[in-house]
Design a protein around this motif. Structure first.
Motif, mmCIF file in Angstrom:
data_model
loop_
_atom_site.group_PDB
_atom_site.id
_atom_site.type_symbol
_atom_site.label_atom_id
_atom_site.label_comp_id
_atom_site.label_asym_id
_atom_site.label_seq_id
_atom_site.Cartn_x
_atom_site.Cartn_y
_atom_site.Cartn_z
ATOM 1 N N PHE A 119 0.819 -1.201 0.000
ATOM 2 C CA PHE A 119 0.000 0.000 0.000
ATOM 3 C C PHE A 119 0.855 1.254 0.000
ATOM 4 C CE2 PHE A 119 -2.869 -3.143 1.661
ATOM 5 C CZ PHE A 119 -4.074 -2.770 1.131
ATOM 6 N N THR A 123 1.426 -0.464 5.533
ATOM 7 C CA THR A 123 0.411 -1.118 6.344
ATOM 8 C C THR A 123 0.949 -2.457 6.790
ATOM 9 O OG1 THR A 123 -1.155 -0.124 4.825
ATOM 10 C CG2 THR A 123 -2.038 -1.653 6.416
ATOM 11 N N PHE A 125 0.798 -5.319 10.329
ATOM 12 C CA PHE A 125 -0.070 -5.650 11.451
ATOM 13 C C PHE A 125 0.640 -5.183 12.722
ATOM 14 C CE2 PHE A 125 -0.857 -9.163 8.313
ATOM 15 C CZ PHE A 125 -1.936 -8.525 7.740
ATOM 16 N N LEU A 128 1.202 -7.116 16.073
ATOM 17 C CA LEU A 128 1.935 -8.385 16.028
ATOM 18 C C LEU A 128 3.429 -8.131 15.829
ATOM 19 C CD1 LEU A 128 -0.539 -10.290 13.683
ATOM 20 C CD2 LEU A 128 -0.348 -10.504 16.153
ATOM 21 N N GLU A 135 4.873 -14.466 9.049
ATOM 22 C CA GLU A 135 4.223 -15.778 9.121
ATOM 23 C C GLU A 135 2.815 -15.703 8.528
ATOM 24 O OE1 GLU A 135 2.639 -16.763 12.796
ATOM 25 O OE2 GLU A 135 2.493 -18.914 12.436
ATOM 26 N N LEU A 136 2.099 -14.602 8.828
ATOM 27 C CA LEU A 136 0.746 -14.462 8.316
ATOM 28 C C LEU A 136 0.731 -14.364 6.801
ATOM 29 C CD1 LEU A 136 -1.190 -12.051 10.665
ATOM 30 C CD2 LEU A 136 -1.491 -14.484 10.330
ATOM 31 N N THR A 144 -9.910 -21.153 7.061
ATOM 32 C CA THR A 144 -10.090 -21.013 8.506
ATOM 33 C C THR A 144 -9.596 -22.241 9.262
ATOM 34 O OG1 THR A 144 -12.342 -21.730 8.141
ATOM 35 C CG2 THR A 144 -12.012 -19.407 8.464
ATOM 36 N N SER A 147 -5.910 -22.673 9.361
ATOM 37 C CA SER A 147 -5.232 -21.723 10.240
ATOM 38 C C SER A 147 -5.265 -22.167 11.690
ATOM 39 C CB SER A 147 -5.892 -20.354 10.141
ATOM 40 O OG SER A 147 -5.363 -19.640 9.074
ATOM 41 N N LEU A 148 -6.331 -22.875 12.057
ATOM 42 C CA LEU A 148 -6.446 -23.326 13.444
ATOM 43 C C LEU A 148 -5.337 -24.298 13.802
ATOM 44 C CD1 LEU A 148 -10.236 -23.889 14.149
ATOM 45 C CD2 LEU A 148 -8.681 -22.379 15.344
ATOM 46 N N ILE B 226 -7.863 -21.002 20.087
ATOM 47 C CA ILE B 226 -8.120 -20.255 18.852
ATOM 48 C C ILE B 226 -7.188 -19.057 18.751
ATOM 49 C CG2 ILE B 226 -9.801 -18.809 17.648
ATOM 50 C CD1 ILE B 226 -11.955 -20.693 18.721
ATOM 51 N N SER B 229 -3.506 -19.796 18.059
ATOM 52 C CA SER B 229 -3.173 -20.409 16.767
ATOM 53 C C SER B 229 -2.987 -19.293 15.744
ATOM 54 C CB SER B 229 -4.309 -21.327 16.314
ATOM 55 O OG SER B 229 -5.430 -20.555 15.952
ATOM 56 N N ARG B 230 -2.631 -19.664 14.522
ATOM 57 C CA ARG B 230 -2.493 -18.633 13.492
ATOM 58 C C ARG B 230 -3.822 -17.947 13.250
ATOM 59 N NH1 ARG B 230 -0.690 -19.833 7.389
ATOM 60 N NH2 ARG B 230 -2.870 -20.425 7.275
ATOM 61 N N PHE B 231 -4.915 -18.699 13.454
ATOM 62 C CA PHE B 231 -6.256 -18.125 13.326
ATOM 63 C C PHE B 231 -6.369 -16.850 14.166
ATOM 64 C CE2 PHE B 231 -10.733 -17.590 13.701
ATOM 65 C CZ PHE B 231 -11.349 -18.351 12.731
ATOM 66 N N ARG B 233 -4.032 -14.887 15.169
ATOM 67 C CA ARG B 233 -3.222 -13.783 14.648
ATOM 68 C C ARG B 233 -3.886 -13.181 13.415
ATOM 69 N NH1 ARG B 233 0.488 -17.283 16.780
ATOM 70 N NH2 ARG B 233 0.995 -18.446 14.901
ATOM 71 N N VAL B 234 -4.568 -14.036 12.633
ATOM 72 C CA VAL B 234 -5.312 -13.496 11.494
ATOM 73 C C VAL B 234 -6.405 -12.554 12.009
ATOM 74 C CG1 VAL B 234 -6.803 -14.059 9.544
ATOM 75 C CG2 VAL B 234 -4.849 -15.502 10.052
ATOM 76 N N VAL B 236 -6.426 -10.717 14.760
ATOM 77 C CA VAL B 236 -5.829 -9.445 15.157
ATOM 78 C C VAL B 236 -5.478 -8.639 13.912
ATOM 79 C CG1 VAL B 236 -3.862 -8.394 16.309
ATOM 80 C CG2 VAL B 236 -4.993 -10.348 17.329
ATOM 81 N N ALA B 237 -4.989 -9.337 12.895
ATOM 82 C CA ALA B 237 -4.647 -8.661 11.644
ATOM 83 C C ALA B 237 -5.892 -8.028 11.021
ATOM 84 C CB ALA B 237 -4.021 -9.658 10.677
ATOM 85 N N ARG B 239 -8.566 -7.111 12.626
ATOM 86 C CA ARG B 239 -8.985 -6.003 13.481
ATOM 87 C C ARG B 239 -8.190 -4.733 13.164
ATOM 88 N NH1 ARG B 239 -7.271 -6.760 19.492
ATOM 89 N NH2 ARG B 239 -5.360 -5.979 18.593
ATOM 90 N N ASP B 240 -6.872 -4.899 12.957
ATOM 91 C CA ASP B 240 -6.029 -3.725 12.802
ATOM 92 C C ASP B 240 -5.891 -3.252 11.364
ATOM 93 O OD1 ASP B 240 -5.712 -3.825 15.471
ATOM 94 O OD2 ASP B 240 -3.719 -4.704 15.461
ATOM 95 N N ALA B 241 -5.903 -4.149 10.405
ATOM 96 C CA ALA B 241 -5.691 -3.754 9.010
ATOM 97 C C ALA B 241 -6.425 -4.736 8.110
ATOM 98 C CB ALA B 241 -4.206 -3.727 8.679
ATOM 99 N N ARG B 244 -5.326 -5.040 4.344
ATOM 100 C CA ARG B 244 -4.008 -5.672 4.246
ATOM 101 C C ARG B 244 -4.165 -7.204 4.367
ATOM 102 N NH1 ARG B 244 0.543 -4.981 2.097
ATOM 103 N NH2 ARG B 244 0.089 -7.076 1.473
ATOM 104 N N THR B 245 -5.020 -7.630 5.297
ATOM 105 C CA THR B 245 -5.240 -9.055 5.501
ATOM 106 C C THR B 245 -5.817 -9.699 4.242
ATOM 107 O OG1 THR B 245 -5.881 -8.381 7.706
ATOM 108 C CG2 THR B 245 -6.118 -10.689 7.185
ATOM 109 N N TYR B 255 -13.414 -15.850 7.932
ATOM 110 C CA TYR B 255 -12.847 -15.848 9.288
ATOM 111 C C TYR B 255 -13.824 -15.217 10.273
ATOM 112 C CZ TYR B 255 -8.237 -17.584 8.188
ATOM 113 O OH TYR B 255 -7.197 -18.391 7.823
#
Lengths: 280, 370
Positions: A119, A123, A125, A128, A135-136, A144, A147-148, B226, B229-231, B233-234, B236-237, B239-241, B244-245, B255
Motif C-alpha cells: 500500500f 500497512t 499488522f 503483532l 508468518e501471516l 479457517t 489456520s487453526l 483459537i 493459533s495462526r487463526f 493472529r489473522v 488481530v490482523a 482487526r487492525d488492518a 491488508r489481511t 474468518y
C-alpha cells in the motif's frame, strides 16, 4: 443492457467466447506464452462521474521492473485497485497471463494467485511481531480450519529467516511491528509480499518518507527482485525512478501518456508539459 | 499443547485456578458442611454463583469477537436467549402432565390458548440429546445467516453494532407475541425436573453449578486455543488492518463468520445453562439493554484478554447483586459511574491492571526493552 453486451461479446471475432474459457486454475503455471504477465485493455473506472481510469492499456512482461509515474489523480492507485480486485472496472479487460481473468476473482483469490500489493501508506499488522507479520503472509493454505492447526515447517522457517535478512530486519524479528520506524515498516511490508511468493509485486510509493540511505537500499532491493518477480512500482520520487527504471509508463488523466525508457519519456514534450515541467 | 495455551497467559492461569477452587469448594461447602458452619455455602449463593458463571461464559463469547476480531456485537443476548429458550422447551416438555391443566402433552400456556396439538417446532424437544444439539445449532444457524449477510456486505463497526441491536430487539418483539408459541410475555417457567432430577433440589443445583464451571473452563481453553493459533493472529490482523489481511490472501469474511458462529454457540450454551438455574426464560432476555450490559462486563473486565471478561462478568454482577439488595435505587448510578471511571482511568479494564503489573515485574530486571 447486459444482454446486449453479452451478445456483442459473442460476435467479436478477435477472441474466444468467454464461456468457453476454462475456470481460473492457480495450480497450473500462469500461461505466459505470449509474453505479458499482466494485461490491461481499455480499462475504465469511474467514481461518481469522475473517470479515474479512462481506457487504460498496459502490458507488463514477466520479470520486468516497470515504473509508473504521473501527477496526482492520474489514476495510479486506482489502477492497482482494479488489478487487485479492490475496485471493479466498469469496462475493459484485466488478464493475468493469458487465461486468468482477474475481474472474476476477489481480492483474496488474486492475492493467493500470485499478485502481491504494497500500500501507499505502509500497512503492517502493528499489534503483532515482525516474525508473525511474515508468518501471516506466508504462502500456505489460508482457510479457517487450516489456520487453526497451522504449524510452521522447517523449510518455511528458513524461508522466513531468508526474507528477514533480505529486508534487513534480521535482528528485529521479535519486535512489535508498530514500533518500527517508517522505513522499516516499508521494508517489512515488502518482505510480507515476498512471503506470499508472488509472481507480480505491485509496489505503491515504496520510498515515500525514507531517508536517502534507505531509498538507496530500497532501490537495490527492488532491482534484485526483478527477474525472479515482475515488479511494478508507482513512485513520485523522480531520482528514485531514474535509478531503478528500465521502462517507464506515464499516466495522465487515467490513460497512458507515454511509455519507454526514462530518457525517452523525460524528453517527451507532452510529459514535460503535464508532469516533469512542474518539478524541474 | 495445553502448556502452550496456559504458560503464556498468567492472568488466565490465576482465573482458572480460582474457578477450579470455586468448583471444588462450593459443592463441599453446600452439601457436606453443616448449615451453621461459617464456611457453609447457601443454596441461594450456589445458584447465584452459577448464574455468574453463565454470564462469564457469555462475556467470554463477546470478548472473543470484540476483543480479537473487533466485531462489536450488541446483540449477543439473542444467542444467549435462544440457547435459553431451547433448554426451556426441553424443561417444559419434562413437566408432562404435572402442569396446572394436567394435559399429558401440551404445556399450560398452549392449553390456555386452545392448541389442539404440539406445534411442529416443539417436536423432539422431549429428548435431551436433541435439545443439547439445538442449544448449539439454533444460535449457530442464526449467527451463520445473519453474519453471512452482514459480513458479505462488509458491514462493520458501528453499523454492525446497530443491526445486532435491531436483531435482538426484533427477537424480543417476536417472542412477546403469544402466537409464536413460546409462552409470550410469561415465557417458559414452572420447570419440574431435568433428566429426571428435581430441579429445585440442592444436589441438582450444585451439579448445574459444577457443569457451568466446567463448561466455562472448557470454553476458555478453546478460546485460548483459537487465539494462540495462526487463526488468532489473522483475527488481530483483521482487526487492525482489514484490507491488508485481504491482500495477504485471507478470505476475511469467512474468518469473521466462523468466529461469529462459534461465539454465538458459546452464548447459546451459556443461555442453556442459565435457564435451569434461574428456573425461567422470558423475552426479557432479548431486551437490547441486556445485550449492552453484557458488553459492559467485557469493557469493565478488560477487552481482548479473555480472562478479563470473566473478571468483568463476576465483578459487575457481584456489584449489581450487592447494590440491588442494599441500595436498589443507587445501582444504575453506580453502574454509570463505574463505566465512566473505567473508560477514563482503566481503558484496558481490570485485566489491564494485571497486565501493567506483570510488565513491571517481568520487564524491570531486563531494563533494555523500550
Amino acid at each position: 443492457m447486459s444482454l446486449l453486451k453479452d451478445t456483442r461479446a459473442l460476435m467479436r471475432r478477435d477472441q474466444v467466447f468467454d464461456f468457453m474459457l476454462p475456470p481460473p486454475d492457480f495450480e497450473q503455471p500462469v500461461d505466459l506464452s505470449h509474453g505479458p504477465i499482466l494485461y490491461l485493455e481499455d480499462v475504465s473506472v469511474s467514481f461518481d462521474g469522475f473517470r479515474a481510469l479512462n481506457r487504460l492499456n498496459l502490458a507488463v512482461d514477466a520479470g520486468e521492473l516497470r515504473c509508473i509515474i504521473g501527477p496526482n489523480g492520474a489514476g495510479k492507485t486506482t489502477m492497482m485497485d482494479a488489478i487487485t480486485g479492490k475496485t471493479r472496472a466498469d469496462e475493459g479487460q484485466i488478464y493475468f497471463g493469458q487465461r486468468i481473468d482477474l475481474q472474476k476473482l476477489s481480492e483474496y483469490q488474486i492475492a493467493r494467485g500470485g499478485i502481491g500489493r504494497k500500500f501507499q501508506k505502509p500497512t503492517v499488522f502493528e499489534a503483532l511481531g515482525v516474525f508473525e507479520n511474515l508468518e501471516l503472509s506466508l504462502a500456505s493454505d489460508k482457510s479457517t480450519w487450516a489456520s487453526l492447526g497451522f504449524r510452521l515447517r522447517p523449510d518455511q522457517r528458513d524461508r522466513m529467516d531468508e526474507v528477514l535478512q533480505l529486508i534487513g530486519l534480521g535482528t528485529q524479528r521479535d519486535r512489535q511491528a508498530g514500533t518500527l520506524s517508517h522505513g522499516q515498516k516499508q521494508w517489512l511490508e515488502i518482505g510480507m509480499l515476498l512471503m506470499q511468493n508472488p509472481m507480480v509485486l505491485l509496489v505503491d510509493e515504496p520510498v515515500a518518507g525514507m531517508t536517502a540511505e534507505e531509498t538507496e537500499r530500497t532501490a537495490e532491493l527492488l532491482t534484485s527482485l526483478a527477474g525472479r518477480h515482475t515488479v511494478i512500482v508507482v513512485e513520485h520520487d523522480m531520482a528514485f525512478v531514474r535509478s531503478i527504471a528500465r521502462r517507464v509508463t506515464v499516466l495522465h488523466q487515467g490513460s497512458v501518456l507515454a511509455e519507454g525508457s526514462m530518457d525517452r519519456v523525460s524528453s517527451d514534450p507532452r510529459v514535460i508539459e503535464v508532469y516533469l515541467g512542474e518539478e524541474t | 499443547m495445553l502448556t502452550r495455551l496456559l504458560l503464556s497467559d498468567r492472568g488466565g492461569l490465576i482465573i482458572l485456578a480460582l474457578l477450579t477452587a470455586l468448583i471444588i469448594y462450593v459443592p463441599i461447602g453446600n452439601l457436606l458442611l453443616p448449615a451453621d458452619s461459617p464456611l457453609h455455602v447457601s443454596t441461594f449463593t450456589v445458584t447465584l454463583l452459577g448464574k455468574f458463571l453463565c454470564f462469564a461464559l457469555l462475556a467470554l463469547a463477546i470478548d472473543l469477537i470484540w476483543g480479537y476480531a473487533g466485531i462489536l456485537s450488541l446483540g449477543h443476548g439473542a444467542f444467549f436467549g435462544l440457547g435459553g429458550y431451547v433448554m426451556g422447551m426441553y424443561l417444559t416438555r419434562q413437566i408432562g402432565d404435572r402442569g396446572v391443566y394436567g394435559h399429558p402433552e401440551l404445556p399450560d400456556f398452549m392449553v390456555f390458548m386452545n392448541y389442539d396439538s404440539l406445534p411442529w417446532y416443539w417436536q423432539g424437544f422431549d429428548q435431551f440429546w436433541f435439545a443439547l444439539l439445538m442449544v448449539m445449532l439454533v444460535p449457530g444457524l442464526l449467527a451463520l445467516v445473519f453474519g453471512w449477510m452482514a459480513f458479505r456486505s462488509r458491514v462493520s463497526g458501528v453499523y454492525f453494532a446497530i443491526i445486532t441491536q435491531a436483531l435482538v430487539f426484533a427477537l424480543m418483539l417476536a417472542f412477546f407475541r403469544n402466537e409464536m408459541g413460546f409462552g409470550g410475555n410469561n415465557g417458559l417457567t414452572d420447570f419440574k425436573d431435568i433428566l429426571g432430577f428435581d430441579i429445585t433440589a440442592r444436589q441438582t443445583r450444585v451439579t448445574l453449578f459444577v457443569i457451568s464451571g466446567v463448561c466455562l473452563i472448557g470454553a476458555y481453553l478453546m478460546c485460548r486455543f483459537i487465539i494462540t493459533s495462526r487463526f488468532g493472529r489473522v483475527l488481530v490482523a483483521i482487526r487492525d488492518a482489514e484490507s491488508r489481511t485481504r491482500f495477504a490472501g485471507y478470505q476475511v469474511e469467512s474468518y469473521k463468520l466462523w468466529l461469529f458462529v462459534f461465539s454465538a454457540m458459546l452464548a447459546g450454551i451459556a443461555g442453556a445453562l442459565y435457564v435451569p438455574q434461574v428456573g425461567i426464560i422470558n423475552p426479557g432476555e432479548f431486551s437490547p439493554i441486556a445485550s449492552i450490559e453484557a458488553v459492559l462486563w467485557v469493557a469493565v473486565g478488560g477487552r481482548g484478554s479473555l480472562f478479563g471478561a470473566i473478571i468483568g462478568a463476576f465483578s459487575v454482577n457481584g456489584a449489581k447483586t450487592w447494590f440491588t439488595t442494599v441500595y436498589p435505587e443507587v445501582w444504575l448510578f453506580a453502574l454509570g459511574t463505574l463505566f465512566v471511571l473505567v473508560t477514563l482511568f482503566l481503558p484496558r479494564g481490570i485485566a489491564g491492571i494485571f497486565r501493567t503489573l506483570g510488565q513491571w515485574t517481568s520487564r524491570k530486571p531486563k531494563g533494555d526493552e523500550q
